[in-house]
Design a protein around this motif. Structure first.
Motif, PDB file in Angstrom:
ATOM      1  N   LYS A 189     -27.153 -44.754   8.547  1.00  0.00           N
ATOM      2  CA  LYS A 189     -26.057 -43.839   8.861  1.00  0.00           C
ATOM      3  C   LYS A 189     -25.872 -43.584  10.358  1.00  0.00           C
ATOM      4  O   LYS A 189     -24.764 -43.293  10.810  1.00  0.00           O
ATOM      5  CB  LYS A 189     -26.282 -42.488   8.154  1.00  0.00           C
ATOM      6  CG  LYS A 189     -26.284 -42.565   6.633  1.00  0.00           C
ATOM      7  CD  LYS A 189     -24.905 -42.925   6.094  1.00  0.00           C
ATOM      8  CE  LYS A 189     -24.868 -42.846   4.574  1.00  0.00           C
ATOM      9  NZ  LYS A 189     -23.530 -43.184   4.028  1.00  0.00           N
ATOM     10  N   VAL A 190     -26.946 -43.657  11.135  1.00  0.00           N
ATOM     11  CA  VAL A 190     -26.865 -43.356  12.575  1.00  0.00           C
ATOM     12  C   VAL A 190     -26.991 -44.631  13.401  1.00  0.00           C
ATOM     13  O   VAL A 190     -26.130 -44.950  14.214  1.00  0.00           O
ATOM     14  CB  VAL A 190     -27.961 -42.335  12.982  1.00  0.00           C
ATOM     15  CG1 VAL A 190     -27.838 -41.992  14.477  1.00  0.00           C
ATOM     16  CG2 VAL A 190     -27.856 -41.073  12.133  1.00  0.00           C
ATOM     17  N   GLY A 191     -28.068 -45.367  13.203  1.00  0.00           N
ATOM     18  CA  GLY A 191     -28.283 -46.605  13.948  1.00  0.00           C
ATOM     19  C   GLY A 191     -29.645 -47.169  13.605  1.00  0.00           C
ATOM     20  O   GLY A 191     -30.587 -46.407  13.359  1.00  0.00           O
ATOM     21  N   TRP A 192     -29.726 -48.502  13.584  1.00  0.00           N
ATOM     22  CA  TRP A 192     -30.986 -49.142  13.204  1.00  0.00           C
ATOM     23  C   TRP A 192     -32.160 -48.614  14.008  1.00  0.00           C
ATOM     24  O   TRP A 192     -33.238 -48.342  13.472  1.00  0.00           O
ATOM     25  CB  TRP A 192     -30.877 -50.653  13.397  1.00  0.00           C
ATOM     26  CG  TRP A 192     -29.811 -51.317  12.584  1.00  0.00           C
ATOM     27  CD1 TRP A 192     -28.655 -51.901  13.047  1.00  0.00           C
ATOM     28  CD2 TRP A 192     -29.792 -51.477  11.152  1.00  0.00           C
ATOM     29  NE1 TRP A 192     -27.924 -52.400  12.004  1.00  0.00           N
ATOM     30  CE2 TRP A 192     -28.598 -52.165  10.830  1.00  0.00           C
ATOM     31  CE3 TRP A 192     -30.661 -51.113  10.128  1.00  0.00           C
ATOM     32  CZ2 TRP A 192     -28.262 -52.486   9.527  1.00  0.00           C
ATOM     33  CZ3 TRP A 192     -30.328 -51.429   8.829  1.00  0.00           C
ATOM     34  CH2 TRP A 192     -29.145 -52.111   8.531  1.00  0.00           C
ATOM     35  N   HIS A 193     -31.981 -48.445  15.301  1.00  0.00           N
ATOM     36  CA  HIS A 193     -33.096 -48.107  16.180  1.00  0.00           C
ATOM     37  C   HIS A 193     -33.567 -46.668  15.968  1.00  0.00           C
ATOM     38  O   HIS A 193     -34.715 -46.344  16.259  1.00  0.00           O
ATOM     39  CB  HIS A 193     -32.720 -48.357  17.635  1.00  0.00           C
ATOM     40  CG  HIS A 193     -32.284 -49.776  17.880  1.00  0.00           C
ATOM     41  ND1 HIS A 193     -32.953 -50.844  17.335  1.00  0.00           N
ATOM     42  CD2 HIS A 193     -31.239 -50.297  18.577  1.00  0.00           C
ATOM     43  CE1 HIS A 193     -32.342 -51.969  17.690  1.00  0.00           C
ATOM     44  NE2 HIS A 193     -31.299 -51.654  18.438  1.00  0.00           N
ATOM     45  N   TRP A 194     -32.665 -45.822  15.478  1.00  0.00           N
ATOM     46  CA  TRP A 194     -33.077 -44.463  15.129  1.00  0.00           C
ATOM     47  C   TRP A 194     -34.062 -44.501  13.957  1.00  0.00           C
ATOM     48  O   TRP A 194     -35.043 -43.760  13.923  1.00  0.00           O
ATOM     49  CB  TRP A 194     -31.868 -43.605  14.772  1.00  0.00           C
ATOM     50  CG  TRP A 194     -31.078 -43.180  15.972  1.00  0.00           C
ATOM     51  CD1 TRP A 194     -30.050 -43.853  16.572  1.00  0.00           C
ATOM     52  CD2 TRP A 194     -31.276 -41.985  16.732  1.00  0.00           C
ATOM     53  NE1 TRP A 194     -29.592 -43.158  17.676  1.00  0.00           N
ATOM     54  CE2 TRP A 194     -30.318 -42.005  17.784  1.00  0.00           C
ATOM     55  CE3 TRP A 194     -32.142 -40.895  16.624  1.00  0.00           C
ATOM     56  CZ2 TRP A 194     -30.219 -40.973  18.711  1.00  0.00           C
ATOM     57  CZ3 TRP A 194     -32.055 -39.865  17.548  1.00  0.00           C
ATOM     58  CH2 TRP A 194     -31.104 -39.920  18.581  1.00  0.00           C
ATOM     59  N   GLY A 195     -33.792 -45.362  12.996  1.00  0.00           N
ATOM     60  CA  GLY A 195     -34.706 -45.497  11.865  1.00  0.00           C
ATOM     61  C   GLY A 195     -36.055 -46.032  12.279  1.00  0.00           C
ATOM     62  O   GLY A 195     -37.111 -45.508  11.874  1.00  0.00           O
ATOM     63  N   PHE A 196     -36.053 -47.089  13.106  1.00  0.00           N
ATOM     64  CA  PHE A 196     -37.319 -47.651  13.574  1.00  0.00           C
ATOM     65  C   PHE A 196     -38.052 -46.663  14.481  1.00  0.00           C
ATOM     66  O   PHE A 196     -39.283 -46.577  14.452  1.00  0.00           O
ATOM     67  CB  PHE A 196     -37.068 -48.961  14.320  1.00  0.00           C
ATOM     68  CG  PHE A 196     -36.536 -50.063  13.439  1.00  0.00           C
ATOM     69  CD1 PHE A 196     -37.120 -50.341  12.213  1.00  0.00           C
ATOM     70  CD2 PHE A 196     -35.437 -50.821  13.833  1.00  0.00           C
ATOM     71  CE1 PHE A 196     -36.625 -51.356  11.395  1.00  0.00           C
ATOM     72  CE2 PHE A 196     -34.932 -51.837  13.026  1.00  0.00           C
ATOM     73  CZ  PHE A 196     -35.536 -52.098  11.804  1.00  0.00           C
ATOM     74  N   GLY A 197     -37.297 -45.920  15.276  1.00  0.00           N
ATOM     75  CA  GLY A 197     -37.906 -44.919  16.145  1.00  0.00           C
ATOM     76  C   GLY A 197     -38.592 -43.819  15.353  1.00  0.00           C
ATOM     77  O   GLY A 197     -39.687 -43.355  15.709  1.00  0.00           O
ATOM     78  N   ALA A 198     -37.959 -43.411  14.231  1.00  0.00           N
ATOM     79  CA  ALA A 198     -38.566 -42.393  13.368  1.00  0.00           C
ATOM     80  C   ALA A 198     -39.884 -42.900  12.784  1.00  0.00           C
ATOM     81  O   ALA A 198     -40.853 -42.142  12.658  1.00  0.00           O
ATOM     82  CB  ALA A 198     -37.599 -42.011  12.252  1.00  0.00           C
ATOM     83  N   ALA A 199     -39.926 -44.189  12.439  1.00  0.00           N
ATOM     84  CA  ALA A 199     -41.176 -44.776  11.950  1.00  0.00           C
ATOM     85  C   ALA A 199     -42.253 -44.712  13.026  1.00  0.00           C
ATOM     86  O   ALA A 199     -43.426 -44.429  12.742  1.00  0.00           O
ATOM     87  CB  ALA A 199     -40.938 -46.220  11.513  1.00  0.00           C
ATOM     88  N   GLY A 200     -41.873 -44.965  14.284  1.00  0.00           N
ATOM     89  CA  GLY A 200     -42.820 -44.887  15.395  1.00  0.00           C
ATOM     90  C   GLY A 200     -43.341 -43.480  15.592  1.00  0.00           C
ATOM     91  O   GLY A 200     -44.542 -43.270  15.837  1.00  0.00           O
ATOM     92  N   VAL A 201     -42.449 -42.490  15.480  1.00  0.00           N
ATOM     93  CA  VAL A 201     -42.872 -41.085  15.594  1.00  0.00           C
ATOM     94  C   VAL A 201     -43.861 -40.744  14.485  1.00  0.00           C
ATOM     95  O   VAL A 201     -44.863 -40.049  14.706  1.00  0.00           O
ATOM     96  CB  VAL A 201     -41.645 -40.153  15.548  1.00  0.00           C
ATOM     97  CG1 VAL A 201     -42.079 -38.692  15.428  1.00  0.00           C
ATOM     98  CG2 VAL A 201     -40.785 -40.339  16.797  1.00  0.00           C
ATOM     99  N   GLY A 202     -43.598 -41.243  13.273  1.00  0.00           N
ATOM    100  CA  GLY A 202     -44.523 -41.017  12.168  1.00  0.00           C
ATOM    101  C   GLY A 202     -45.915 -41.559  12.468  1.00  0.00           C
ATOM    102  O   GLY A 202     -46.925 -40.932  12.147  1.00  0.00           O
ATOM    103  N   MET A 203     -45.963 -42.737  13.112  1.00  0.00           N
ATOM    104  CA  MET A 203     -47.259 -43.327  13.450  1.00  0.00           C
ATOM    105  C   MET A 203     -47.980 -42.489  14.497  1.00  0.00           C
ATOM    106  O   MET A 203     -49.216 -42.316  14.429  1.00  0.00           O
ATOM    107  CB  MET A 203     -47.048 -44.760  13.963  1.00  0.00           C
ATOM    108  CG  MET A 203     -48.316 -45.593  14.027  1.00  0.00           C
ATOM    109  SD  MET A 203     -49.026 -45.930  12.406  1.00  0.00           S
ATOM    110  CE  MET A 203     -50.625 -45.140  12.571  1.00  0.00           C
ATOM    111  N   LEU A 204     -47.264 -41.943  15.462  1.00  0.00           N
ATOM    112  CA  LEU A 204     -47.882 -41.078  16.462  1.00  0.00           C
ATOM    113  C   LEU A 204     -48.396 -39.787  15.826  1.00  0.00           C
ATOM    114  O   LEU A 204     -49.467 -39.283  16.200  1.00  0.00           O
ATOM    115  CB  LEU A 204     -46.877 -40.760  17.575  1.00  0.00           C
ATOM    116  CG  LEU A 204     -46.495 -41.930  18.493  1.00  0.00           C
ATOM    117  CD1 LEU A 204     -45.484 -41.462  19.543  1.00  0.00           C
ATOM    118  CD2 LEU A 204     -47.723 -42.529  19.181  1.00  0.00           C
ATOM    119  N   LEU A 205     -47.645 -39.243  14.861  1.00  0.00           N
ATOM    120  CA  LEU A 205     -48.117 -38.059  14.140  1.00  0.00           C
ATOM    121  C   LEU A 205     -49.408 -38.375  13.393  1.00  0.00           C
ATOM    122  O   LEU A 205     -50.339 -37.558  13.361  1.00  0.00           O
ATOM    123  CB  LEU A 205     -47.043 -37.591  13.147  1.00  0.00           C
ATOM    124  CG  LEU A 205     -45.882 -36.771  13.700  1.00  0.00           C
ATOM    125  CD1 LEU A 205     -44.823 -36.555  12.616  1.00  0.00           C
ATOM    126  CD2 LEU A 205     -46.373 -35.424  14.229  1.00  0.00           C
TER     127      LEU A 205
END
Length: 451
Positions: A189-205
């Protein structure tokens, strides 16, 4: 051992590992849920129009040498199969490196940060393949060493251990439920990289929880030297142990075809969800990636019920054997794909009800519950003690080949009629079921009637 402070009857370290694994699985499935759609709808189309993607031309030429000219969908299916397969391949080596040299704690840190780098590299289209490499290697360090720390929280014979792994397994599936809802929505809905970025944030958490909750984990761990490992393996195996090993290897390898079917959930079934499923809900178009939350939801809801069913059957001496359970799982997998066969017949080239997809996924998930935890259990239960880790590696090696089969078979999604494609997958799942039934007597005798 860790500190003795407890929460809900378990060491507090269990909940550190629970949330660490939950967010790591959020990141992994968040990336995977978008992977095939990203390649087929954007990345490889851009590559065809001249956009530079490091390694794309070389890999396309290499795969083309074996399979000829491939469409965008076929190429994407191959990449999906290779990536998900290697994710199961590298933990075998990551576990060995941790045991002999680095230890579990260091290996988790290394793996976690490599995976976080991989997720954020996905934001640069040109670095797509290096990003996948970081994720594959990182998972190899992370995956085998986070799970084994659960057992390290408990003394030998502690009857809370089985319950601990059940709680830990729920963390895996909670992460898998959340990731399509968050990463999938952002990506579509927003952009591919936003989705991948959210996955990266999850890994940092995940890594932050692991670091700050580390005080609740075992402070020391046993790292085997090469000499220690060799010293425990100097005695030859007995004839009975060899028989068990051969039977276990056969059992593991037979499941390859099932995994080749099961892993279509992130590949061709996701394409069906996106292209031929009506997701309109009172005027709101639900992201098609939400469908991938259904599998872990079914696991959370039905795994305890299935466990109680088997316990009830065992009470009356009617519980199916391990081999029978796995055979039934393969048959259920075949039935799941027959549902998709009828969906293709009825829907044709248009869009159909989401119930076709959810019904098929429900049956495929029940099939998984008859195979995956049962297989893991029998490997740990009957493997000769000196090679139990190696035999667990053989189990995951079967998953590696199965994921590659998923990518290879997925190449035919566009060239075959959809009904024939789903029927092909049903046949692939039925083959191991027939083999399990045919070899039931040999396998139960070789592995032990008690299984």
């Amino acid at each position: 051992m860790a500190a003795t402070s407890t929460f809900m009857g378990h060491p507090r370290g269990l909940f550190t590992l629970f949330f660490t694994e939950m967010w790591e699985r959020f990141s992994y499935y968040g990336m995977r849920v978008l992977l095939v759609l990203y390649m087929t709808q954007y990345l490889f189309l851009e590559a065809q129009h001249g956009k530079e993607i490091w390694g794309f031309s070389a890999l396309k030429s290499f795969l083309g040498y074996f399979y000829g000219e491939m469409s965008v969908q076929a190429m994407s299916s191959q990449i999906y199969g290779l990536y998900t397969g290697l994710v199961y391949f590298t933990p075998f080596f990551g576990g060995i490196i941790a045991d002999r040299f680095l230890g579990q704690r260091r290996s988790v840190y290394i793996g976690g940060f490599l995976m976080a780098i991989g997720h954020f590299l996905m934001a640069a289209e040109s670095l797509f393949f290096p990003a996948l490499l970081f994720l594959i290697v990182g998972n190899g360090f992370f995956k085998p060493n986070i799970s084994t720390q659960v057992g390290g929280l408990y003394a030998q014979g502690d009857n809370r251990r089985d319950g601990a792994y059940t709680i830990f397994y729920m963390g895996i599936n909670l992460g898998a439920i959340m990731s399509p809802l968050i990463c999938g929505t952002l990506g579509q809905k927003v952009g591919w990289h936003w989705g991948f970025g959210a996955a990266g944030v999850g890994m940092l958490l995940s890594m932050a929880i692991y670091h700050f909750g580390g005080k609740h984990l075992p402070e020391t761990e046993h790292k085997k030297s090469i000499k220690e490992v060799e010293a425990t393996a100097h005695k030859p195996m007995t004839k009975e142990e060899w028989t068990r090993t051969i039977a276990l290897t056969f059992l593991c390898m037979v499941t390859i075809f099932f995994w080749g079917v099961y892993e279509q959930q992130g590949n061709t079934m996701q394409l069906w969800a996106d292209q031929q499923t009506d997701w309109n809900f009172f005027g709101w178009e639900i992201p098609s990636t939400w469908y991938q939350s259904f599998n872990p939801l079914v696991i959370i809801l039905f795994a305890p019920l299935l466990d109680r069913l088997w316990a009830w059957q065992a009470k009356f001496g009617k519980a199916p054997s391990t081999v029978t359970k796995m055979a039934l799982g393969c048959v259920l997998g075949a039935v799941a794909l027959v549902v998709m066969y009828f969906a293709a017949k009825i829907v044709g080239g248009g869009q159909g009800s989401v119930m076709w997809l959810l019904g098929s996924t429900f049956l495929l998930t029940m099939a998984e519950l008859y195979i995956s935890p049962i297989g893991l259990s029998v490997v740990t239960k009957v493997s000769p003690a000196k090679i139990v880790s190696m035999m667990m590696g053989v189990w995951f090696l079967a998953a590696f080949f199965g994921n590659y089969v998923a990518g290879y078979v997925g190449m035919f999604y566009e060239t075959m009629g959809k009904d024939q494609f789903w029927l092909l997958l049903a046949g692939l799942s039925l083959i191991p079921g027939i083999m399990f039934f045919a070899c039931h007597k040999f396998l139960t005798q070789a592995l032990g009637e008690e299984i």
